[in-house]
Design a protein around this motif. Sequence first.
Motif, mmCIF file in Angstrom:
data_model
loop_
_atom_site.group_PDB
_atom_site.id
_atom_site.type_symbol
_atom_site.label_atom_id
_atom_site.label_comp_id
_atom_site.label_asym_id
_atom_site.label_seq_id
_atom_site.Cartn_x
_atom_site.Cartn_y
_atom_site.Cartn_z
ATOM 1 N N TRP A 177 0.822 -1.208 0.000
ATOM 2 C CA TRP A 177 0.000 0.000 0.000
ATOM 3 C C TRP A 177 0.856 1.260 0.000
ATOM 4 O O TRP A 177 0.496 2.262 -0.616
ATOM 5 C CB TRP A 177 -0.939 -0.008 1.196
ATOM 6 C CG TRP A 177 -2.102 -0.942 1.038
ATOM 7 C CD1 TRP A 177 -2.381 -1.722 -0.043
ATOM 8 C CD2 TRP A 177 -3.139 -1.171 1.989
ATOM 9 N NE1 TRP A 177 -3.533 -2.438 0.180
ATOM 10 C CE2 TRP A 177 -4.018 -2.117 1.410
ATOM 11 C CE3 TRP A 177 -3.411 -0.693 3.265
ATOM 12 C CZ2 TRP A 177 -5.152 -2.579 2.083
ATOM 13 C CZ3 TRP A 177 -4.536 -1.149 3.928
ATOM 14 C CH2 TRP A 177 -5.400 -2.080 3.345
ATOM 15 N N TYR A 178 1.974 1.217 0.702
ATOM 16 C CA TYR A 178 2.869 2.374 0.749
ATOM 17 C C TYR A 178 3.391 2.693 -0.657
ATOM 18 O O TYR A 178 3.395 3.847 -1.086
ATOM 19 C CB TYR A 178 4.041 2.095 1.697
ATOM 20 C CG TYR A 178 4.814 3.329 2.113
ATOM 21 C CD1 TYR A 178 4.535 3.962 3.324
ATOM 22 C CD2 TYR A 178 5.821 3.858 1.318
ATOM 23 C CE1 TYR A 178 5.238 5.095 3.724
ATOM 24 C CE2 TYR A 178 6.523 4.990 1.695
ATOM 25 C CZ TYR A 178 6.232 5.606 2.905
ATOM 26 O OH TYR A 178 6.917 6.728 3.286
ATOM 27 N N ILE A 179 3.812 1.656 -1.380
ATOM 28 C CA ILE A 179 4.319 1.839 -2.739
ATOM 29 C C ILE A 179 3.221 2.357 -3.658
ATOM 30 O O ILE A 179 3.442 3.252 -4.497
ATOM 31 C CB ILE A 179 4.892 0.514 -3.285
ATOM 32 C CG1 ILE A 179 6.157 0.117 -2.519
ATOM 33 C CG2 ILE A 179 5.195 0.631 -4.775
ATOM 34 C CD1 ILE A 179 7.302 1.095 -2.659
ATOM 35 N N LYS A 180 2.011 1.830 -3.527
ATOM 36 C CA LYS A 180 0.886 2.294 -4.344
ATOM 37 C C LYS A 180 0.611 3.781 -4.096
ATOM 38 O O LYS A 180 0.384 4.546 -5.034
ATOM 39 C CB LYS A 180 -0.370 1.478 -4.026
ATOM 40 C CG LYS A 180 -0.382 0.076 -4.612
ATOM 41 C CD LYS A 180 -1.704 -0.610 -4.293
ATOM 42 C CE LYS A 180 -1.786 -1.996 -4.935
ATOM 43 N NZ LYS A 180 -3.076 -2.666 -4.622
ATOM 44 N N LEU A 201 5.113 2.627 13.661
ATOM 45 C CA LEU A 201 3.779 2.607 14.247
ATOM 46 C C LEU A 201 2.762 2.036 13.267
ATOM 47 O O LEU A 201 1.893 1.236 13.641
ATOM 48 C CB LEU A 201 3.371 4.024 14.658
ATOM 49 C CG LEU A 201 1.984 4.193 15.286
ATOM 50 C CD1 LEU A 201 1.860 3.371 16.568
ATOM 51 C CD2 LEU A 201 1.682 5.663 15.566
ATOM 52 N N GLY A 202 2.878 2.432 12.006
ATOM 53 C CA GLY A 202 1.949 1.932 10.993
ATOM 54 C C GLY A 202 2.061 0.434 10.799
ATOM 55 O O GLY A 202 1.045 -0.268 10.683
ATOM 56 N N VAL A 245 3.002 10.220 3.153
ATOM 57 C CA VAL A 245 2.471 8.886 2.822
ATOM 58 C C VAL A 245 2.375 8.023 4.076
ATOM 59 O O VAL A 245 1.404 7.284 4.263
ATOM 60 C CB VAL A 245 3.352 8.211 1.754
ATOM 61 C CG1 VAL A 245 2.844 6.799 1.455
ATOM 62 C CG2 VAL A 245 3.367 9.026 0.475
ATOM 63 N N ALA A 246 3.372 8.112 4.960
ATOM 64 C CA ALA A 246 3.351 7.314 6.189
ATOM 65 C C ALA A 246 2.173 7.699 7.078
ATOM 66 O O ALA A 246 1.545 6.836 7.704
ATOM 67 C CB ALA A 246 4.669 7.492 6.951
ATOM 68 N N PHE A 247 1.867 9.004 7.137
ATOM 69 C CA PHE A 247 0.712 9.431 7.940
ATOM 70 C C PHE A 247 -0.583 8.989 7.279
ATOM 71 O O PHE A 247 -1.539 8.598 7.965
ATOM 72 C CB PHE A 247 0.722 10.950 8.121
ATOM 73 C CG PHE A 247 -0.144 11.413 9.259
ATOM 74 C CD1 PHE A 247 0.390 11.581 10.535
ATOM 75 C CD2 PHE A 247 -1.492 11.668 9.080
ATOM 76 C CE1 PHE A 247 -0.411 11.991 11.588
ATOM 77 C CE2 PHE A 247 -2.304 12.073 10.130
ATOM 78 C CZ PHE A 247 -1.756 12.234 11.394
ATOM 79 N N SER A 248 -0.639 9.025 5.949
ATOM 80 C CA SER A 248 -1.822 8.537 5.238
ATOM 81 C C SER A 248 -2.029 7.049 5.498
ATOM 82 O O SER A 248 -3.167 6.584 5.619
ATOM 83 C CB SER A 248 -1.666 8.786 3.728
ATOM 84 O OG SER A 248 -1.548 10.160 3.446
ATOM 85 N N MET A 249 -0.931 6.319 5.609
ATOM 86 C CA MET A 249 -1.024 4.885 5.908
ATOM 87 C C MET A 249 -1.668 4.651 7.270
ATOM 88 O O MET A 249 -2.414 3.679 7.451
ATOM 89 C CB MET A 249 0.367 4.250 5.869
ATOM 90 C CG MET A 249 0.957 4.102 4.479
ATOM 91 S SD MET A 249 0.009 2.980 3.419
ATOM 92 C CE MET A 249 0.129 1.463 4.359
#
Length: 289
Positions: A126-129, A272-273, A182-186
Amino acid sequence: MRIENEGLKPCFSNRIKNKFKDGKVYVSFFKIRFNCGIQYRAAALAGIITQFIWGLMQILLYRAFYSSSPEAFPMGLAQLSSYFWLQQAFMNLFMTWFLDADIIESITSGGIAYELCRPLDLYNMWYIKSLSSRFSKTAIRCLPILVVASIFPKPYNLSMITSLNLTVTFLISMTLGFGVVVAFSMLIYVITFFTLSPIGIRIVALSLMEFLSGGIIPIPFLPESIQKIVELLPFASMQNTPFRIYSGNIKGMEILFSIILQAFWLMLLIILGKYLMKRAVNNAVVQGG
């Protein structure tokens, strides 16, 4: 002892091969999403025009305030102009309100079951997407805005960096800030696992991100007591840091501290994610056959 070592070698080599294969799969995901994102040329053109006009309106609005007492503001008009042009050019990298509809849909509809069947780390996938979706939109929009903004008359133009060290620092900060967004969106995707509806968490989280990251008002314009707190939060490590480095509003050791803070938040949010993702997947229940 010699026999044991020989037995460990195939195991180690297999792990390396598996990691390499996983890496190729993630690259494939990135390419697929990137190619999908650059297909909508008409939408990109409309977006370029909209972002250019919006950036110009913001600059002219602040110019009206600067004309009365320019010394009362924490950023010069030239610095602010560069900040706003960068904000528009790289909006798709740092837009906090953007969430991947496919990922949200897979969680709420139960389609996550198909994702879990893949022999890949769900968080990484998902991170890559998310990276690819944002990067593809930026790739076809940023250059026209940067070129046109750079030929505007001073102080309404995008000033150019003349120092190689500052250019490298800016690019490092941009990369870290992009990763933090992106990490916060995850985190929002993962929290959706634990809620009945994603609407509430999206409204609260995205509103906070947009305001506290400097998306509405640049952070230096906030009251000093609030500004000191906001600058330590992960939101300030998004677009705020690289844009202020470029415009010259952050200098010297403050740049180093800001980049270290970006790296800290990036690592913390990813850790955390991944932890919350592991818990969410272990407790996930998918209804239906």
